[in-house]
Write a protein that holds these residues in place. Structure first.
Motif, PDB file in Angstrom:
ATOM      1  N   ALA A  96      -2.436 -55.609  49.381  1.00 48.93           N
ATOM      2  CA  ALA A  96      -1.528 -54.946  48.431  1.00 48.93           C
ATOM      3  C   ALA A  96      -0.091 -55.358  48.740  1.00 48.93           C
ATOM      4  N   ASN A  97       0.284 -55.330  50.026  1.00 47.47           N
ATOM      5  CA  ASN A  97       1.639 -55.723  50.426  1.00 47.47           C
ATOM      6  C   ASN A  97       1.940 -57.167  50.029  1.00 47.47           C
ATOM      7  N   TYR A  99       0.369 -59.022  47.782  1.00 49.58           N
ATOM      8  CA  TYR A  99       0.353 -59.177  46.329  1.00 49.58           C
ATOM      9  C   TYR A  99       1.680 -58.692  45.736  1.00 49.58           C
ATOM     10  N   VAL A 100       2.099 -57.496  46.180  1.00 51.81           N
ATOM     11  CA  VAL A 100       3.330 -56.908  45.634  1.00 51.81           C
ATOM     12  C   VAL A 100       4.537 -57.796  45.975  1.00 51.81           C
ATOM     13  N   TYR A 103       4.351 -60.834  43.814  1.00 58.24           N
ATOM     14  CA  TYR A 103       4.646 -60.460  42.424  1.00 58.24           C
ATOM     15  C   TYR A 103       6.142 -60.252  42.229  1.00 58.24           C
ATOM     16  N   ARG A 104       6.760 -59.500  43.170  1.00 61.34           N
ATOM     17  CA  ARG A 104       8.188 -59.204  43.033  1.00 61.34           C
ATOM     18  C   ARG A 104       9.021 -60.488  43.101  1.00 61.34           C
ATOM     19  N   GLU A 120      13.929 -55.338  49.341  1.00 56.70           N
ATOM     20  CA  GLU A 120      12.879 -54.310  49.387  1.00 56.70           C
ATOM     21  C   GLU A 120      11.697 -54.744  50.252  1.00 56.70           C
ATOM     22  N   ILE A 121      11.403 -56.033  50.196  1.00 58.40           N
ATOM     23  CA  ILE A 121      10.289 -56.539  51.024  1.00 58.40           C
ATOM     24  C   ILE A 121      10.631 -56.384  52.500  1.00 58.40           C
ATOM     25  N   LEU A 125       8.352 -53.355  53.403  1.00 57.34           N
ATOM     26  CA  LEU A 125       7.071 -53.940  53.795  1.00 57.34           C
ATOM     27  C   LEU A 125       7.089 -54.453  55.237  1.00 57.34           C
TER      28      LEU A 125
END
Lengths: 252, 124
Positions: A96-97, A99-100, A103-104, A120-121, A125
Protein backbone atom coordinates in the motif's frame (compact mmCIF):
# COMPACT_ATOMS: atom_id res chain seq x y z
CA UNK A 1 -15.98 -98.79 94.10
CA UNK A 2 -18.88 -96.48 94.86
CA UNK A 3 -17.14 -93.77 92.81
CA UNK A 4 -16.81 -95.80 89.64
CA UNK A 5 -20.17 -94.87 88.11
CA UNK A 6 -19.39 -91.20 88.73
CA UNK A 7 -15.99 -91.51 87.11
CA UNK A 8 -17.46 -93.26 84.12
CA UNK A 9 -20.12 -90.64 83.83
CA UNK A 10 -17.52 -87.92 84.02
CA UNK A 11 -15.38 -89.48 81.33
CA UNK A 12 -18.48 -89.94 79.11
CA UNK A 13 -19.45 -86.32 79.59
CA UNK A 14 -15.92 -85.09 78.84
CA UNK A 15 -15.87 -87.32 75.79
CA UNK A 16 -19.21 -85.95 74.60
CA UNK A 17 -18.15 -82.38 75.25
CA UNK A 18 -14.91 -83.00 73.37
CA UNK A 19 -16.85 -84.49 70.49
CA UNK A 20 -19.24 -81.58 70.57
CA UNK A 21 -16.26 -79.19 70.63
CA UNK A 22 -14.65 -81.04 67.74
CA UNK A 23 -17.96 -80.90 65.81
CA UNK A 24 -18.24 -77.18 66.36
CA UNK A 25 -14.61 -76.73 65.39
CA UNK A 26 -15.32 -78.65 62.16
CA UNK A 27 -18.36 -76.50 61.53
CA UNK A 28 -16.34 -73.34 62.17
CA UNK A 29 -13.62 -74.66 59.97
CA UNK A 30 -16.12 -75.42 57.21
CA UNK A 31 -17.59 -71.92 57.61
CA UNK A 32 -14.16 -70.40 57.39
CA UNK A 33 -13.37 -72.50 54.31
CA UNK A 34 -16.54 -71.24 52.66
CA UNK A 35 -15.64 -67.70 53.69
CA UNK A 36 -12.14 -68.11 52.26
CA UNK A 37 -13.65 -69.49 49.05
CA UNK A 38 -16.08 -66.59 48.86
CA UNK A 39 -13.34 -64.07 49.56
CA UNK A 40 -11.15 -65.71 46.94
CA UNK A 41 -13.98 -65.36 44.40
CA UNK A 42 -14.41 -61.73 45.43
CA UNK A 43 -10.65 -61.15 45.27
CA UNK A 44 -10.51 -62.57 41.77
CA UNK A 45 -13.49 -60.46 40.77
CA UNK A 46 -11.91 -57.36 42.31
CA UNK A 47 -8.57 -58.16 40.71
CA UNK A 48 -10.33 -58.39 37.38
CA UNK A 49 -12.12 -55.10 38.03
CA UNK A 50 -8.81 -53.44 39.01
CA UNK A 51 -7.23 -54.72 35.82
CA UNK A 52 -10.18 -53.40 33.83
CA UNK A 53 -9.94 -50.01 35.56
CA UNK A 54 -6.19 -49.94 35.00
CA UNK A 55 -6.70 -50.74 31.35
CA UNK A 56 -9.40 -48.04 31.16
CA UNK A 57 -7.14 -45.51 32.90
CA UNK A 58 -4.25 -46.37 30.59
CA UNK A 59 -6.53 -45.94 27.59
CA UNK A 60 -7.79 -42.62 28.92
CA UNK A 61 -4.22 -41.48 29.61
CA UNK A 62 -3.30 -42.45 26.05
CA UNK A 63 -6.33 -40.58 24.71
CA UNK A 64 -5.46 -37.58 26.90
CA UNK A 65 -1.90 -37.69 25.63
CA UNK A 66 -3.14 -37.89 22.02
CA UNK A 67 -5.53 -35.00 22.68
CA UNK A 68 -2.66 -32.98 24.18
CA UNK A 69 -0.59 -33.68 21.08
CA UNK A 70 -3.49 -32.65 18.83
CA UNK A 71 -4.05 -29.53 20.95
CA UNK A 72 -0.35 -28.62 20.81
CA UNK A 73 -0.38 -29.15 17.04
CA UNK A 74 -3.50 -26.98 16.79
CA UNK A 75 -1.95 -24.24 18.94
CA UNK A 76 1.20 -24.35 16.80
CA UNK A 77 -0.90 -24.23 13.63
CA UNK A 78 -2.89 -21.28 15.02
CA UNK A 79 0.33 -19.49 15.94
CA UNK A 80 1.75 -20.14 12.49
CA UNK A 81 -1.48 -18.94 10.93
CA UNK A 82 -1.43 -15.77 13.06
CA UNK A 83 2.20 -15.15 12.10
CA UNK A 84 1.33 -15.69 8.44
CA UNK A 85 -1.63 -13.32 8.74
CA UNK A 86 0.58 -10.68 10.37
CA UNK A 87 3.19 -11.17 7.65
CA UNK A 88 0.51 -10.80 4.96
CA UNK A 89 -0.89 -7.68 6.67
CA UNK A 90 2.65 -6.26 6.85
CA UNK A 91 3.18 -7.10 3.20
CA UNK A 92 -0.13 -5.43 2.33
CA UNK A 93 0.89 -2.32 4.27
CA UNK A 94 4.22 -2.26 2.47
CA UNK A 95 2.55 -2.68 -0.90
CA UNK A 96 0.00 0.00 0.00
CA UNK A 97 2.83 2.40 0.92
CA UNK A 98 4.74 1.67 -2.27
CA UNK A 99 1.62 1.90 -4.43
CA UNK A 100 0.53 5.19 -2.84
CA UNK A 101 4.04 6.66 -3.12
CA UNK A 102 4.28 5.63 -6.76
CA UNK A 103 0.76 6.92 -7.49
CA UNK A 104 1.42 10.28 -5.82
CA UNK A 105 4.73 10.78 -7.63
CA UNK A 106 3.41 9.80 -11.04
CA UNK A 107 0.12 11.66 -10.81
CA UNK A 108 1.65 15.03 -9.90
CA UNK A 109 0.66 17.54 -12.57
CA UNK A 110 2.82 20.42 -11.47
CA UNK A 111 5.91 21.15 -9.43
CA UNK A 112 4.02 22.11 -6.26
CA UNK A 113 2.07 18.86 -6.34
CA UNK A 114 5.24 16.83 -6.87
CA UNK A 115 7.10 18.59 -4.05
CA UNK A 116 4.06 18.02 -1.82
CA UNK A 117 4.04 14.32 -2.77
CA UNK A 118 7.76 13.94 -1.97
CA UNK A 119 7.27 15.81 1.33
CA UNK A 120 4.34 13.58 2.36
CA UNK A 121 6.20 10.42 1.42
CA UNK A 122 9.22 11.40 3.49
CA UNK A 123 7.15 12.48 6.51
CA UNK A 124 4.32 9.98 6.53
CA UNK A 125 5.71 6.87 4.89
CA UNK A 126 9.39 7.01 5.83
CA UNK A 127 8.83 8.85 9.12
CA UNK A 128 11.37 11.68 8.86
CA UNK A 129 10.70 15.33 9.75
CA UNK A 130 14.23 16.63 9.18
CA UNK A 131 14.92 16.69 5.48
CA UNK A 132 15.63 18.90 2.48
CA UNK A 133 14.72 18.50 -1.17
CA UNK A 134 17.56 19.83 -3.30
CA UNK A 135 17.76 20.67 -6.98
CA UNK A 136 20.88 21.46 -9.00
CA UNK A 137 20.84 25.08 -10.17
CA UNK A 138 22.77 24.26 -13.34
CA UNK A 139 25.83 26.20 -12.18
CA UNK A 140 27.40 23.62 -9.92
CA UNK A 141 25.41 24.57 -6.85
CA UNK A 142 22.25 23.28 -5.29
CA UNK A 143 19.06 25.03 -4.26
CA UNK A 144 16.71 23.94 -1.50
CA UNK A 145 13.21 23.72 -2.97
CA UNK A 146 11.56 22.24 0.11
CA UNK A 147 12.59 21.36 3.64
CA UNK A 148 11.30 20.55 7.07
CA UNK A 149 12.76 20.67 10.56
CA UNK A 150 16.17 22.03 9.54
CA UNK A 151 17.48 25.46 10.63
CA UNK A 152 18.11 28.24 8.08
CA UNK A 153 21.92 28.20 8.42
CA UNK A 154 21.83 24.47 7.95
CA UNK A 155 19.84 24.90 4.72
CA UNK A 156 22.08 27.73 3.51
CA UNK A 157 25.13 25.50 3.80
CA UNK A 158 23.41 22.84 1.72
CA UNK A 159 23.64 24.98 -1.42
CA UNK A 160 27.36 24.22 -1.41
CA UNK A 161 27.43 20.76 0.16
CA UNK A 162 30.51 19.55 1.97
CA UNK A 163 31.72 16.33 3.50
CA UNK A 164 29.80 13.12 3.05
CA UNK A 165 26.77 14.88 1.58
CA UNK A 166 28.89 16.36 -1.23
CA UNK A 167 30.33 12.91 -1.91
CA UNK A 168 26.87 11.36 -1.97
CA UNK A 169 25.57 13.97 -4.44
CA UNK A 170 28.63 13.60 -6.66
CA UNK A 171 28.37 9.80 -6.68
CA UNK A 172 24.74 10.05 -7.86
CA UNK A 173 23.95 6.97 -5.82
CA UNK A 174 21.79 6.38 -2.79
CA UNK A 175 23.58 6.39 0.56
CA UNK A 176 21.95 5.20 3.75
CA UNK A 177 23.32 5.33 7.29
CA UNK A 178 21.21 3.74 9.98
CA UNK A 179 19.90 6.77 11.90
CA UNK A 180 19.37 4.64 14.97
CA UNK A 181 23.01 5.33 15.75
CA UNK A 182 22.62 9.11 15.45
CA UNK A 183 21.73 11.09 18.55
CA UNK A 184 20.24 14.61 18.70
CA UNK A 185 23.66 16.15 19.35
CA UNK A 186 25.13 14.56 16.28
CA UNK A 187 22.99 16.36 13.68
CA UNK A 188 25.53 17.36 11.07
CA UNK A 189 24.63 18.94 7.73
CA UNK A 190 27.40 17.08 5.96
CA UNK A 191 26.32 13.70 7.27
CA UNK A 192 22.71 12.91 6.36
CA UNK A 193 21.17 9.61 7.41
CA UNK A 194 20.07 9.04 3.86
CA UNK A 195 20.87 10.80 0.59
CA UNK A 196 18.68 9.91 -2.33
CA UNK A 197 19.98 11.26 -5.59
CA UNK A 198 17.46 11.44 -8.41
CA UNK A 199 18.92 10.99 -11.86
CA UNK A 200 17.60 10.43 -15.36
CA UNK A 201 20.26 9.09 -17.64
CA UNK A 202 23.35 11.20 -17.01
CA UNK A 203 21.43 14.13 -15.64
CA UNK A 204 20.94 14.66 -11.90
CA UNK A 205 17.56 16.33 -11.39
CA UNK A 206 17.34 16.46 -7.61
CA UNK A 207 18.17 14.90 -4.25
CA UNK A 208 16.59 14.35 -0.89
CA UNK A 209 18.82 14.58 2.17
CA UNK A 210 17.23 13.07 5.29
CA UNK A 211 18.55 13.51 8.79
CA UNK A 212 16.98 12.19 11.99
CA UNK A 213 13.91 9.96 11.92
CA UNK A 214 10.80 10.41 14.07
CA UNK A 215 11.32 9.29 17.68
CA UNK A 216 9.10 6.21 17.26
CA UNK A 217 11.27 4.92 14.41
CA UNK A 218 14.17 2.93 15.80
CA UNK A 219 15.86 2.57 12.45
CA UNK A 220 15.37 2.08 8.76
CA UNK A 221 13.44 -0.96 7.63
CA UNK A 222 13.53 -2.83 4.31
CA UNK A 223 10.38 -0.94 3.25
CA UNK A 224 12.20 2.39 3.75
CA UNK A 225 14.92 1.31 1.37
CA UNK A 226 12.29 0.28 -1.17
CA UNK A 227 10.66 3.69 -0.76
CA UNK A 228 14.06 5.32 -1.32
CA UNK A 229 14.52 3.29 -4.52
CA UNK A 230 11.05 4.29 -5.62
CA UNK A 231 11.73 7.95 -4.81
CA UNK A 232 15.04 7.84 -6.68
CA UNK A 233 13.43 6.41 -9.82
CA UNK A 234 9.89 7.81 -9.89
CA UNK A 235 10.54 11.26 -8.41
CA UNK A 236 13.48 11.66 -10.80
CA UNK A 237 11.30 10.86 -13.78
CA UNK A 238 8.50 13.10 -12.50
CA UNK A 239 10.91 16.02 -11.95
CA UNK A 240 12.40 15.48 -15.37
CA UNK A 241 8.93 15.32 -16.95
CA UNK A 242 7.87 18.54 -15.22
CA UNK A 243 11.06 20.27 -16.33
CA UNK A 244 10.33 19.26 -19.91
CA UNK A 245 6.75 20.48 -19.54
CA UNK A 246 8.01 23.83 -18.19
CA UNK A 247 10.52 23.99 -21.05
CA UNK A 248 7.81 23.27 -23.67
CA UNK A 249 5.44 25.80 -22.11
CA UNK A 250 8.26 28.37 -22.00
CA UNK A 251 8.97 27.72 -25.69
CA UNK A 252 5.36 28.38 -26.59
CA UNK B 1 -29.23 -7.89 7.34
CA UNK B 2 -26.74 -6.04 9.53
CA UNK B 3 -25.57 -2.64 8.38
CA UNK B 4 -21.88 -2.27 7.56
CA UNK B 5 -19.95 -0.22 10.06
CA UNK B 6 -18.59 3.14 9.01
CA UNK B 7 -15.12 4.53 9.65
CA UNK B 8 -14.40 8.23 9.20
CA UNK B 9 -10.82 9.05 8.15
CA UNK B 10 -9.83 12.63 8.99
CA UNK B 11 -6.48 13.74 7.54
CA UNK B 12 -5.25 16.56 5.31
CA UNK B 13 -2.64 14.34 3.68
CA UNK B 14 -3.75 12.58 0.48
CA UNK B 15 -0.90 10.13 0.97
CA UNK B 16 -2.02 9.10 4.44
CA UNK B 17 -5.68 8.89 3.39
CA UNK B 18 -4.76 6.63 0.49
CA UNK B 19 -2.65 4.37 2.68
CA UNK B 20 -5.42 4.14 5.30
CA UNK B 21 -7.99 3.37 2.61
CA UNK B 22 -5.79 0.63 1.16
CA UNK B 23 -5.21 -0.92 4.59
CA UNK B 24 -8.97 -0.94 5.23
CA UNK B 25 -9.86 -1.93 1.67
CA UNK B 26 -10.56 -5.59 2.47
CA UNK B 27 -12.16 -4.89 5.85
CA UNK B 28 -15.93 -4.92 6.26
CA UNK B 29 -16.19 -1.17 6.77
CA UNK B 30 -17.56 1.70 4.72
CA UNK B 31 -15.07 4.55 4.53
CA UNK B 32 -15.86 8.25 4.89
CA UNK B 33 -13.28 10.98 4.38
CA UNK B 34 -12.77 14.49 5.75
CA UNK B 35 -9.76 16.70 5.02
CA UNK B 36 -9.54 18.75 8.24
CA UNK B 37 -10.81 18.79 11.83
CA UNK B 38 -13.79 20.99 11.13
CA UNK B 39 -14.97 18.87 8.20
CA UNK B 40 -14.32 15.82 10.36
CA UNK B 41 -16.61 17.11 13.10
CA UNK B 42 -19.35 18.01 10.60
CA UNK B 43 -19.12 14.64 8.84
CA UNK B 44 -19.24 12.83 12.19
CA UNK B 45 -22.39 14.76 13.13
CA UNK B 46 -24.03 14.02 9.79
CA UNK B 47 -22.94 10.44 9.17
CA UNK B 48 -22.57 9.09 12.75
CA UNK B 49 -19.60 6.80 11.96
CA UNK B 50 -18.81 3.85 14.21
CA UNK B 51 -15.18 4.96 14.57
CA UNK B 52 -13.04 7.97 13.68
CA UNK B 53 -9.38 7.85 12.68
CA UNK B 54 -8.18 11.38 13.40
CA UNK B 55 -4.89 13.00 12.39
CA UNK B 56 -3.42 15.54 14.85
CA UNK B 57 -1.83 18.22 12.67
CA UNK B 58 -4.43 19.62 10.25
CA UNK B 59 -5.39 23.02 8.85
CA UNK B 60 -8.46 24.97 10.09
CA UNK B 61 -9.01 22.77 13.13
CA UNK B 62 -6.44 20.30 14.45
CA UNK B 63 -7.26 16.80 15.62
CA UNK B 64 -7.23 17.63 19.34
CA UNK B 65 -9.73 20.50 18.90
CA UNK B 66 -11.94 18.38 16.65
CA UNK B 67 -11.94 15.64 19.28
CA UNK B 68 -12.85 18.17 21.99
CA UNK B 69 -15.83 19.28 19.86
CA UNK B 70 -16.89 15.68 19.32
CA UNK B 71 -16.70 14.81 23.01
CA UNK B 72 -18.67 17.93 23.89
CA UNK B 73 -21.52 17.06 21.54
CA UNK B 74 -24.20 14.84 23.11
CA UNK B 75 -25.08 13.17 19.83
CA UNK B 76 -21.62 11.92 18.85
CA UNK B 77 -19.63 12.03 22.10
CA UNK B 78 -19.45 8.23 22.40
CA UNK B 79 -17.90 7.52 18.99
CA UNK B 80 -14.51 5.82 19.51
CA UNK B 81 -11.62 7.90 18.18
CA UNK B 82 -8.12 6.69 17.29
CA UNK B 83 -5.62 9.53 17.00
CA UNK B 84 -2.98 9.32 14.27
CA UNK B 85 0.11 11.13 15.50
CA UNK B 86 3.27 11.91 13.59
CA UNK B 87 5.26 12.18 16.77
CA UNK B 88 4.90 9.36 19.26
CA UNK B 89 6.25 11.48 22.08
CA UNK B 90 4.58 11.18 25.46
CA UNK B 91 3.14 14.71 25.45
CA UNK B 92 1.17 14.12 22.22
CA UNK B 93 -0.21 10.85 23.47
CA UNK B 94 -1.05 12.34 26.85
CA UNK B 95 -2.87 15.27 25.22
CA UNK B 96 -4.79 12.82 23.04
CA UNK B 97 -6.00 10.82 26.03
CA UNK B 98 -6.75 14.01 27.97
CA UNK B 99 -9.09 15.26 25.25
CA UNK B 100 -10.74 11.85 25.04
CA UNK B 101 -9.19 9.63 22.40
CA UNK B 102 -9.66 5.89 22.87
CA UNK B 103 -6.36 4.84 21.33
CA UNK B 104 -3.60 6.13 19.05
CA UNK B 105 -1.31 5.00 16.25
CA UNK B 106 1.87 6.67 15.06
CA UNK B 107 3.03 7.38 11.53
CA UNK B 108 4.26 5.61 9.49
CA UNK B 109 1.08 3.60 9.96
CA UNK B 110 1.47 -0.10 10.64
CA UNK B 111 -1.46 -1.91 9.00
CA UNK B 112 -1.63 -4.81 11.47
CA UNK B 113 -1.52 -2.47 14.45
CA UNK B 114 -4.24 -0.24 13.00
CA UNK B 115 -6.55 -3.15 12.14
CA UNK B 116 -6.03 -4.68 15.56
CA UNK B 117 -6.90 -1.41 17.33
CA UNK B 118 -9.98 -0.89 15.17
CA UNK B 119 -11.16 -4.43 15.86
CA UNK B 120 -10.59 -3.95 19.59
CA UNK B 121 -12.86 -0.91 19.55
CA UNK B 122 -15.65 -1.88 17.16
CA UNK B 123 -15.02 -5.49 16.13
CA UNK B 124 -14.52 -6.60 12.55
Amino acid sequence: MANEPNQESYVRRVLEETREYERRLREDNEGLRELVATLEVERVALQKRVEELEAGATQQLNELSAMRERLTAQVNANQKSTEQQLAIEQQNTNLANLYVASYRLNSALDRAELVDAIREIVINLVGCEEFALLEPDGQGRWQVCDSMGLPADFLASMTRPEGALAGHLRSRQMHVTDPAVLSVDELDVSRPSASIVMSVGDETVGAVAMYRLLPQKSGLEPLDRELFDLLAANAAMALYRLKLQEFVKGGK
Amino acid sequence: MTQRKKILLVDDSSTVLMVEQMILKNSPFDILIARDGEAGFETALKERPDLILMDVMMPRMDGFDALREIRANEEIKDIPVIMVTTRGEGVNIETGYTVGCNDYVTKPINGSELLSKINNLIGS
